[in-house]
Motif scaffolding. Structure first.
Motif, PDB file in Angstrom:
ATOM      1  N   LEU A   1     -10.612  19.035   4.321  1.00 15.42           N
ATOM      2  CA  LEU A   1      -9.042  19.055   3.682  1.00 15.42           C
ATOM      3  C   LEU A   1      -8.328  19.949   4.135  1.00 15.42           C
ATOM      4  CD1 LEU A   1      -8.199  17.577   1.098  1.00 15.42           C
ATOM      5  CD2 LEU A   1      -8.352  20.369   0.474  1.00 15.42           C
ATOM      6  N   SER A   2      -8.003  20.541   4.424  1.00 24.87           N
ATOM      7  CA  SER A   2      -6.930  20.887   5.340  1.00 24.87           C
ATOM      8  C   SER A   2      -6.748  20.459   6.692  1.00 24.87           C
ATOM      9  CB  SER A   2      -8.109  22.785   5.805  1.00 24.87           C
ATOM     10  OG  SER A   2      -6.458  23.557   6.403  1.00 24.87           O
ATOM     11  N   ILE A   3      -7.323  20.160   7.454  1.00 23.72           N
ATOM     12  CA  ILE A   3      -6.751  19.200   8.696  1.00 23.72           C
ATOM     13  C   ILE A   3      -6.905  17.922   8.406  1.00 23.72           C
ATOM     14  CG2 ILE A   3      -8.214  18.332  10.692  1.00 23.72           C
ATOM     15  CD1 ILE A   3      -9.741  20.168  10.978  1.00 23.72           C
ATOM     16  N   ASN A   4      -7.337  17.142   7.647  1.00 25.61           N
ATOM     17  CA  ASN A   4      -7.641  15.449   7.309  1.00 25.61           C
ATOM     18  C   ASN A   4      -6.499  15.445   5.696  1.00 25.61           C
ATOM     19  OD1 ASN A   4      -8.758  14.377   9.527  1.00 25.61           O
ATOM     20  ND2 ASN A   4     -11.001  15.980   7.974  1.00 25.61           N
ATOM     21  N   GLY A   5      -6.199  16.583   4.670  1.00 22.70           N
ATOM     22  CA  GLY A   5      -5.922  15.710   3.275  1.00 22.70           C
ATOM     23  C   GLY A   5      -6.458  14.799   2.340  1.00 22.70           C
ATOM     24  N   ASN A   6      -5.438  14.224   2.065  1.00 22.25           N
ATOM     25  CA  ASN A   6      -6.673  13.241   0.603  1.00 22.25           C
ATOM     26  C   ASN A   6      -5.257  12.315   0.467  1.00 22.25           C
ATOM     27  OD1 ASN A   6      -7.975  12.147  -1.162  1.00 22.25           O
ATOM     28  ND2 ASN A   6      -6.335  12.518  -2.933  1.00 22.25           N
ATOM     29  N   LEU A   7      -5.960  10.895   0.266  1.00 17.48           N
ATOM     30  CA  LEU A   7      -5.034  10.079   1.145  1.00 17.48           C
ATOM     31  C   LEU A   7      -5.595   9.039  -0.257  1.00 17.48           C
ATOM     32  CD1 LEU A   7      -2.931   8.796   2.618  1.00 17.48           C
ATOM     33  CD2 LEU A   7      -5.014   6.805   3.531  1.00 17.48           C
TER      34      LEU A   7
ATOM     35  N   ASP B   1     -10.010  -3.705  -4.940  1.00 16.73           N
ATOM     36  CA  ASP B   1      -9.191  -3.763  -3.807  1.00 16.73           C
ATOM     37  C   ASP B   1      -7.857  -3.151  -4.469  1.00 16.73           C
ATOM     38  OD1 ASP B   1     -10.367  -5.550  -2.580  1.00 16.73           O
ATOM     39  OD2 ASP B   1      -8.991  -7.502  -2.462  1.00 16.73           O
ATOM     40  N   ASN B   2      -7.405  -1.830  -3.438  1.00 21.97           N
ATOM     41  CA  ASN B   2      -6.404  -1.356  -3.692  1.00 21.97           C
ATOM     42  C   ASN B   2      -5.137  -1.932  -2.670  1.00 21.97           C
ATOM     43  OD1 ASN B   2      -8.351   2.022  -4.305  1.00 21.97           O
ATOM     44  ND2 ASN B   2      -8.758   0.610  -3.184  1.00 21.97           N
ATOM     45  N   PHE B   3      -3.362  -1.290  -3.514  1.00 21.95           N
ATOM     46  CA  PHE B   3      -2.287  -2.112  -2.949  1.00 21.95           C
ATOM     47  C   PHE B   3      -1.734  -0.768  -2.349  1.00 21.95           C
ATOM     48  CE2 PHE B   3      -3.449  -4.804  -6.763  1.00 21.95           C
ATOM     49  CZ  PHE B   3      -3.449  -5.636  -5.928  1.00 21.95           C
ATOM     50  N   GLN B   4      -0.830  -1.177  -1.485  1.00 21.75           N
ATOM     51  CA  GLN B   4      -0.281   0.008  -0.697  1.00 21.75           C
ATOM     52  C   GLN B   4       0.638  -0.131  -1.786  1.00 21.75           C
ATOM     53  OE1 GLN B   4      -0.758   1.246   2.205  1.00 21.75           O
ATOM     54  NE2 GLN B   4      -2.650  -0.196   2.089  1.00 21.75           N
ATOM     55  N   PRO B   5       1.679   1.163  -2.251  1.00 19.79           N
ATOM     56  CA  PRO B   5       1.312   2.563  -0.898  1.00 19.79           C
ATOM     57  C   PRO B   5      -0.017   3.704  -0.874  1.00 19.79           C
ATOM     58  CG  PRO B   5       2.763   3.375  -2.387  1.00 19.79           C
ATOM     59  CD  PRO B   5       2.938   2.127  -2.180  1.00 19.79           C
ATOM     60  N   ALA B   6      -0.137   4.030   0.126  1.00 19.98           N
ATOM     61  CA  ALA B   6      -0.824   4.787   0.368  1.00 19.98           C
ATOM     62  C   ALA B   6       0.135   6.466   0.104  1.00 19.98           C
ATOM     63  CB  ALA B   6      -2.031   5.094   1.406  1.00 19.98           C
ATOM     64  N   TYR B   7      -0.560   7.154  -0.414  1.00 25.34           N
ATOM     65  CA  TYR B   7       0.293   8.754  -0.459  1.00 25.34           C
ATOM     66  C   TYR B   7      -0.683  10.082   0.105  1.00 25.34           C
ATOM     67  CZ  TYR B   7       3.275   6.277  -3.761  1.00 25.34           C
ATOM     68  OH  TYR B   7       3.876   6.123  -4.396  1.00 25.34           O
ATOM     69  N   LEU B   8      -0.059  10.239   1.261  1.00 29.26           N
ATOM     70  CA  LEU B   8      -0.881  11.154   1.740  1.00 29.26           C
ATOM     71  C   LEU B   8      -0.526  12.721   1.073  1.00 29.26           C
ATOM     72  CD1 LEU B   8      -3.097  12.045   3.142  1.00 29.26           C
ATOM     73  CD2 LEU B   8      -1.142  12.488   5.795  1.00 29.26           C
TER      74      LEU B   8
ATOM     75  N   GLN C   1       2.484   7.561   3.141  1.00 26.39           N
ATOM     76  CA  GLN C   1       3.535   7.831   2.648  1.00 26.39           C
ATOM     77  C   GLN C   1       3.257   8.950   2.123  1.00 26.39           C
ATOM     78  OE1 GLN C   1       6.768   6.204   1.561  1.00 26.39           O
ATOM     79  NE2 GLN C   1       5.743   4.407   2.357  1.00 26.39           N
ATOM     80  N   LEU C   2       4.330  10.469   3.322  1.00 26.77           N
ATOM     81  CA  LEU C   2       3.738  11.387   2.288  1.00 26.77           C
ATOM     82  C   LEU C   2       4.567  12.297   1.062  1.00 26.77           C
ATOM     83  CD1 LEU C   2       4.947  12.395   6.261  1.00 26.77           C
ATOM     84  CD2 LEU C   2       2.698  12.013   5.655  1.00 26.77           C
TER      85      LEU C   2
ATOM     86  N   VAL D   1       7.174  16.119   9.583  1.00 23.43           N
ATOM     87  CA  VAL D   1       5.582  15.410   9.953  1.00 23.43           C
ATOM     88  C   VAL D   1       6.077  13.603  10.068  1.00 23.43           C
ATOM     89  CG1 VAL D   1       3.621  14.957   8.778  1.00 23.43           C
ATOM     90  CG2 VAL D   1       4.835  18.202   8.580  1.00 23.43           C
ATOM     91  N   GLY D   2       5.393  13.973  11.415  1.00 17.65           N
ATOM     92  CA  GLY D   2       4.966  12.023  10.987  1.00 17.65           C
ATOM     93  C   GLY D   2       5.946  11.632  11.616  1.00 17.65           C
ATOM     94  N   PRO D   3       6.033  10.262  11.778  1.00 19.69           N
ATOM     95  CA  PRO D   3       5.650   8.940  10.597  1.00 19.69           C
ATOM     96  C   PRO D   3       3.730   9.183  11.031  1.00 19.69           C
ATOM     97  CG  PRO D   3       6.528   7.964  12.056  1.00 19.69           C
ATOM     98  CD  PRO D   3       7.121   9.384  12.330  1.00 19.69           C
ATOM     99  N   TYR D   4       3.401   8.963  10.508  1.00 21.37           N
ATOM    100  CA  TYR D   4       1.780   8.540  10.050  1.00 21.37           C
ATOM    101  C   TYR D   4       1.762   7.082   9.165  1.00 21.37           C
ATOM    102  CZ  TYR D   4      -0.435  13.052  11.953  1.00 21.37           C
ATOM    103  OH  TYR D   4      -0.032  14.097  12.831  1.00 21.37           O
ATOM    104  N   HIS D   5       0.195   6.798   9.783  1.00 19.63           N
ATOM    105  CA  HIS D   5       0.392   5.385   9.767  1.00 19.63           C
ATOM    106  C   HIS D   5      -1.706   5.186   9.321  1.00 19.63           C
ATOM    107  CE1 HIS D   5       3.645   3.973  11.270  1.00 19.63           C
ATOM    108  NE2 HIS D   5       3.430   5.400  12.668  1.00 19.63           N
ATOM    109  N   GLN D   6      -1.707   4.541   8.266  1.00 19.39           N
ATOM    110  CA  GLN D   6      -2.958   3.938   7.908  1.00 19.39           C
ATOM    111  C   GLN D   6      -3.553   2.722   8.606  1.00 19.39           C
ATOM    112  OE1 GLN D   6      -3.517   2.733   3.684  1.00 19.39           O
ATOM    113  NE2 GLN D   6      -5.407   3.795   3.696  1.00 19.39           N
TER     114      GLN D   6
END
Length: 262
Positions: A13-19, A93-100, A142-143, A179-184
């Protein structure tokens, strides 16, 4: 291609987090095949504004196949899309956005915050994945709650809290701007069916494929390959990449990703 092994759930969890994806289709209870299920596909399209305050699209609780088909047609109308029931959209099915959410600010090029997809840095996107647009879709993450860079997750001896609770105690400061940006990355290609994995039947209503799990062999063979450099082993969430793509990723001197031969 997969995440490395971690020493604990807290390190993971510390390295990857939760989306988290907030908006989704619920599961379905199908009157035809008698199955109750919901999948895990992630769509690249954002949830239309008309459903964002609708509790039906935040629940995983199953609904009837008739109600589900009606919800699919409703969303297709908002998106100006044609709708084939249980094909255009699927249960779960899941919609965007995704929150990290992550207790320490991420530094790795690869993050593995859930089993349905993976997240990459801007560097990795430009060096490798922008060239794979025929096989993957890339959407911004989305961070939401980000801890300190190089921060330390406090683990108290004998603490019985769930790993996710450390997201909320790691830091009180907003570090999103640093931080970022990051992409799924959403993998869209699949192999052929593995040996023993060809569907026994397909429901005429909800399109669910019935598979004999005892006969299915989770192995990749050359005959199953359809020519893509990155794809799912069909009927699973295992991500497979070709050796040339794996080598290209290795040459970027990246971290937090492993390649396991099939």
């Amino acid at each position: 291609m997969r995440s490395p092994e971690y020493s604990s759930d807290i390190q993971d969890l510390s390295i990857n987090g939760n989306l988290e994806h907030i908006y989704r289709f619920p599961a379905v209870s199908c009157v035809s095949c008698k199955a109750t299920y919901g999948g895990s596909r992630i769509l690249s399209v954002s949830a239309p504004p008309q459903i964002q305050n609708d509790k039906r699209f935040k629940s995983r609780w199953p609904v009837s196949d008739e109600e589900h088909a009606s919800m699919q047609r409703e969303v297709a109308g908002y998106l100006n899309k044609e709708c084939i029931s249980f094909v255009t959209f699927r249960p779960g099915d899941n919609f965007q956005p995704a929150y990290l959410d992550i207790p320490t600010a991420p530094t790795a090029d690869f993050l593995w915050p859930n089993i349905r997809s993976f997240v990459i840095s801007e560097r990795m996107k430009k060096m490798v994945f922008d060239k794979l647009s025929d096989h993957v879709e890339i959407v911004p993450v989305q961070l939401r709650k980000i801890g300190k860079r190089n921060g330390r997750v406090a683990v108290l001896n004998g603490d019985s809290r769930e790993p996710e609770s450390y997201i909320h105690i790691a830091d009180d400061t907003d570090h999103r701007e640093s931080v970022g940006p990051y992409h799924q990355v959403l993998v869209r290609s699949e192999s052929d069916y593995p040996k023993g994995g060809t569907p026994i039947s397909v429901c005429p209503v909800c399109k669910r494929e019935s598979i004999d799990d005892e006969k299915r062999e989770l192995t990749m063979t050359e005959k199953m390959w359809r020519g893509q450099p990155i794809f799912f082993l069909r009927t699973t969430l295992y991500i497979v990449v070709t050796e040339p793509l794996a080598e290209k990723i290795r040459k970027t001197q990246t971290c937090n990703v492993d390649f396991i031969p099939y």
